[in-house]
Design a protein around this motif. Structure first.
Motif, PDB file in Angstrom:
ATOM      1  N   TYR A  49       0.872  -1.171   0.024  1.00  0.00           N
ATOM      2  CA  TYR A  49      -0.059   0.078  -0.076  1.00  0.00           C
ATOM      3  C   TYR A  49       0.794   1.366  -0.075  1.00  0.00           C
ATOM      4  O   TYR A  49       1.524   1.397   0.974  1.00  0.00           O
ATOM      5  N   PRO A  50       0.787   2.008  -1.202  1.00  0.00           N
ATOM      6  CA  PRO A  50       1.510   3.352  -1.146  1.00  0.00           C
ATOM      7  C   PRO A  50       1.047   4.381  -0.189  1.00  0.00           C
ATOM      8  O   PRO A  50      -0.192   4.541  -0.274  1.00  0.00           O
ATOM      9  N   VAL A  51       2.021   5.048   0.571  1.00  0.00           N
ATOM     10  CA  VAL A  51       1.638   6.163   1.226  1.00  0.00           C
ATOM     11  C   VAL A  51       2.618   7.337   1.512  1.00  0.00           C
ATOM     12  O   VAL A  51       4.021   6.812   1.544  1.00  0.00           O
ATOM     13  N   LYS A  52       2.148   8.346   1.344  1.00  0.00           N
ATOM     14  CA  LYS A  52       3.144   9.435   1.424  1.00  0.00           C
ATOM     15  C   LYS A  52       3.485   9.816   2.842  1.00  0.00           C
ATOM     16  O   LYS A  52       2.510   9.648   3.798  1.00  0.00           O
ATOM     17  N   SER A  53       4.539  10.614   3.123  1.00  0.00           N
ATOM     18  CA  SER A  53       4.635  10.923   4.349  1.00  0.00           C
ATOM     19  C   SER A  53       3.689  12.006   5.029  1.00  0.00           C
ATOM     20  O   SER A  53       3.178  12.919   4.365  1.00  0.00           O
ATOM     21  N   GLY A  54       3.269  11.504   6.141  1.00  0.00           N
ATOM     22  CA  GLY A  54       2.406  12.237   6.743  1.00  0.00           C
ATOM     23  C   GLY A  54       0.957  11.944   6.452  1.00  0.00           C
ATOM     24  O   GLY A  54      -0.085  12.467   6.767  1.00  0.00           O
ATOM     25  N   GLU A  55       0.732  10.870   5.406  1.00  0.00           N
ATOM     26  CA  GLU A  55      -0.707  10.648   5.092  1.00  0.00           C
ATOM     27  C   GLU A  55      -1.134   9.478   5.599  1.00  0.00           C
ATOM     28  O   GLU A  55      -0.389   8.592   6.250  1.00  0.00           O
ATOM     29  N   THR A  56      -2.545   9.150   5.535  1.00  0.00           N
ATOM     30  CA  THR A  56      -3.177   7.782   6.017  1.00  0.00           C
ATOM     31  C   THR A  56      -3.911   7.234   4.883  1.00  0.00           C
ATOM     32  O   THR A  56      -4.507   7.904   4.043  1.00  0.00           O
ATOM     33  N   ARG A 132      11.167   7.601   6.229  1.00  0.00           N
ATOM     34  CA  ARG A 132      12.283   7.406   5.188  1.00  0.00           C
ATOM     35  C   ARG A 132      12.052   6.514   4.172  1.00  0.00           C
ATOM     36  O   ARG A 132      11.315   5.499   4.162  1.00  0.00           O
ATOM     37  N   ALA A 133      12.352   6.917   2.759  1.00  0.00           N
ATOM     38  CA  ALA A 133      12.205   6.041   1.566  1.00  0.00           C
ATOM     39  C   ALA A 133      13.011   4.807   1.672  1.00  0.00           C
ATOM     40  O   ALA A 133      12.587   3.806   0.931  1.00  0.00           O
ATOM     41  N   ASP A 134      14.185   4.620   2.358  1.00  0.00           N
ATOM     42  CA  ASP A 134      14.896   3.515   2.492  1.00  0.00           C
ATOM     43  C   ASP A 134      14.492   2.452   3.169  1.00  0.00           C
ATOM     44  O   ASP A 134      15.126   1.651   3.243  1.00  0.00           O
ATOM     45  N   ARG A 135      13.347   2.651   3.850  1.00  0.00           N
ATOM     46  CA  ARG A 135      12.738   1.533   4.674  1.00  0.00           C
ATOM     47  C   ARG A 135      11.319   1.431   4.344  1.00  0.00           C
ATOM     48  O   ARG A 135      10.668   2.180   3.831  1.00  0.00           O
ATOM     49  N   TRP A 136      10.769  -0.074   4.425  1.00  0.00           N
ATOM     50  CA  TRP A 136       9.421  -0.308   4.263  1.00  0.00           C
ATOM     51  C   TRP A 136       9.239  -1.061   5.453  1.00  0.00           C
ATOM     52  O   TRP A 136       9.855  -1.616   6.064  1.00  0.00           O
ATOM     53  N   SER A 137       7.772  -1.119   5.703  1.00  0.00           N
ATOM     54  CA  SER A 137       7.401  -1.625   6.932  1.00  0.00           C
ATOM     55  C   SER A 137       6.000  -2.519   6.663  1.00  0.00           C
ATOM     56  O   SER A 137       5.431  -2.516   5.377  1.00  0.00           O
ATOM     57  N   SER A 138       5.772  -3.200   7.553  1.00  0.00           N
ATOM     58  CA  SER A 138       4.532  -4.204   7.505  1.00  0.00           C
ATOM     59  C   SER A 138       3.593  -3.732   8.724  1.00  0.00           C
ATOM     60  O   SER A 138       4.007  -3.582   9.878  1.00  0.00           O
ATOM     61  N   VAL A 139       2.303  -4.049   8.324  1.00  0.00           N
ATOM     62  CA  VAL A 139       1.290  -4.116   9.341  1.00  0.00           C
ATOM     63  C   VAL A 139       1.119  -5.488   9.809  1.00  0.00           C
ATOM     64  O   VAL A 139       0.599  -6.417   8.769  1.00  0.00           O
ATOM     65  N   ALA A 188      -2.095 -21.469   1.322  1.00  0.00           N
ATOM     66  CA  ALA A 188      -2.104 -22.751   1.169  1.00  0.00           C
ATOM     67  C   ALA A 188      -1.814 -23.408   2.311  1.00  0.00           C
ATOM     68  O   ALA A 188      -2.415 -24.195   2.638  1.00  0.00           O
ATOM     69  N   GLU A 189      -1.019 -22.477   3.333  1.00  0.00           N
ATOM     70  CA  GLU A 189      -0.726 -22.959   4.585  1.00  0.00           C
ATOM     71  C   GLU A 189      -1.030 -21.722   5.406  1.00  0.00           C
ATOM     72  O   GLU A 189      -0.585 -20.839   5.796  1.00  0.00           O
ATOM     73  N   PRO A 190      -2.515 -21.673   5.670  1.00  0.00           N
ATOM     74  CA  PRO A 190      -3.111 -20.770   6.654  1.00  0.00           C
ATOM     75  C   PRO A 190      -2.696 -20.568   8.019  1.00  0.00           C
ATOM     76  O   PRO A 190      -2.341 -21.457   8.626  1.00  0.00           O
ATOM     77  N   ARG A 191      -2.418 -19.483   8.445  1.00  0.00           N
ATOM     78  CA  ARG A 191      -1.711 -19.220   9.813  1.00  0.00           C
ATOM     79  C   ARG A 191      -2.867 -17.733  10.551  1.00  0.00           C
ATOM     80  O   ARG A 191      -3.570 -17.132   9.695  1.00  0.00           O
ATOM     81  N   ALA A 192      -3.134 -17.865  11.455  1.00  0.00           N
ATOM     82  CA  ALA A 192      -3.802 -16.827  12.427  1.00  0.00           C
ATOM     83  C   ALA A 192      -3.044 -15.331  12.427  1.00  0.00           C
ATOM     84  O   ALA A 192      -3.749 -14.253  12.895  1.00  0.00           O
ATOM     85  N   ILE A 193      -1.724 -15.264  11.801  1.00  0.00           N
ATOM     86  CA  ILE A 193      -0.946 -14.276  11.800  1.00  0.00           C
ATOM     87  C   ILE A 193      -0.827 -13.896  10.202  1.00  0.00           C
ATOM     88  O   ILE A 193      -0.648 -14.621   9.625  1.00  0.00           O
ATOM     89  N   GLY A 194      -1.010 -12.472  10.058  1.00  0.00           N
ATOM     90  CA  GLY A 194      -0.695 -11.972   8.668  1.00  0.00           C
ATOM     91  C   GLY A 194       0.061 -10.768   8.579  1.00  0.00           C
ATOM     92  O   GLY A 194       0.117 -10.121   9.522  1.00  0.00           O
ATOM     93  N   PHE A 195       0.700 -10.393   7.518  1.00  0.00           N
ATOM     94  CA  PHE A 195       1.328  -9.102   7.001  1.00  0.00           C
ATOM     95  C   PHE A 195       0.646  -8.223   5.852  1.00  0.00           C
ATOM     96  O   PHE A 195       0.546  -9.015   5.087  1.00  0.00           O
ATOM     97  N   ALA A 196       0.574  -7.052   6.011  1.00  0.00           N
ATOM     98  CA  ALA A 196       0.237  -6.092   5.107  1.00  0.00           C
ATOM     99  C   ALA A 196       1.340  -5.110   4.747  1.00  0.00           C
ATOM    100  O   ALA A 196       1.699  -4.395   5.798  1.00  0.00           O
ATOM    101  N   ARG A 197       1.794  -5.064   3.602  1.00  0.00           N
ATOM    102  CA  ARG A 197       3.100  -4.277   3.496  1.00  0.00           C
ATOM    103  C   ARG A 197       2.597  -2.639   3.479  1.00  0.00           C
ATOM    104  O   ARG A 197       1.500  -2.266   2.660  1.00  0.00           O
TER     105      ARG A 197
END
Length: 283
Positions: A49-56, A132-139, A188-197
């Motif tokens: 999900y693209p997001v700008k600095s300070g944006e929701t 910073r643009a040189d890092r990405w994170s996950s929800v 294929a291998e479901p788990r209760a934990i997930g990640f959204a980039r």
């Protein structure tokens, strides 16, 4: 390359640490029936999900009941770190902070039908102003059964246990967030934990224009008028093309010309004398 590998390693390590549930968060039989779901792009990869600095922006945090019976209510723990923040909005979420981690325990009182897939309706995340643009994170989000959460004391107790020292969890001021039926792919291998980039997008840079800030004009600010002298002295242009000095006008023309010749013949000593004579004559 080394920097990128280190950055990626740090991200994966953080995600791994956050992903491992503690003993207090051990799953029960109903939780084992839950699968965390996310959107996939056309290449089958988790959507960034693209997001700008300070944006929701809203992200899709999905869940499926893979059991054979309906499940009466679920709880989700949402966590983000570093450059991503969780806006405190929903009344059925307890928001907490622990150092560089923002988290929320949310309780959804909705029955999940067997075999159905759902998603939280527009769960928002924000890019920090100093992101910073040189890092990405996950929800990072993990689902539990409501029965399990009730045995832990509810989402208030869970958020308090996850809060950092000197911080107190609190609900959001807005309405409750709910689950809606949504078609999402089941891994294929479901788990209760997930990640959204979440991917930070920098504003486009603009090339400077060729127009200078100050443009010189070819027209001088003051154009002198030339008057042909009645008896112009003969002048000889120096062989080296260097030209003469400042123009001399008025009745001092012959005197200054003579002083100039004396300067050329007399050298440095005559220069001093000539200057004194010129000042005396002008006075």
């Amino acid at each position: 390359m080394t920097f990128r590998l280190r950055a990626l390693g740090a991200i994966l390590l953080t995600a791994g640490v956050l992903a491992v549930p503690s003993v207090a968060h051990a799953a029960d039989a109903d939780t084992a029936k839950l699968a965390a779901l996310t959107e996939l792009d056309s290449d089958g990869k988790v959507t960034a999900y693209p997001v700008k600095s300070g944006e929701t922006v809203p992200v899709v945090l999905g869940v499926a009941n893979l059991g054979t019976e309906p499940l009466p209510g679920v709880v989700v723990n949402v966590r983000v770190v570093n450059d991503v923040d969780l806006p405190k909005e929903f009344g059925n979420c307890q928001y907490y902070v622990d150092s560089n981690l923002d988290g929320a325990w949310c309780e959804i009182d909705r029955e999940l039908a067997a075999g159905k897939t759902y998603a939280l309706a527009s769960f928002p995340v924000a890019a920090a102003a100093q992101a910073r643009a040189d890092r990405w994170s996950s929800v990072i989000f993990q689902w539990y059964s409501k029965a399990w959460a009730d045995r832990q004391g509810g989402i208030e107790a869970l958020a308090k246990a996850d809060s950092g020292r000197g911080t107190t969890p609190a609900p959001g001021p807005g309405a409750d967030i709910d689950l809606t039926v949504r078609e999402l792919p089941v891994p294929a291998e479901p788990r209760a934990i997930g990640f959204a980039r979440v991917k930070l997008v920098l504003p486009p840079t603009t090339e400077p224009t060729a127009t200078p800030t100050a443009t010189a004009t070819a027209t001088p600010t003051a154009t002198p008028t030339t008057t042909e002298p009645t008896a112009a002295p003969a002048t000889t242009e120096p062989a080296d093309g260097s030209g003469g000095g400042l123009p001399v006008t008025g009745s001092q023309t012959a005197t200054v010309a003579g002083i100039g010749a004396a300067l050329l013949l007399g050298g440095a000593g005559a220069l001093v004398v000539a200057r004194r004579r010129r000042r005396s004559f002008t006075a």
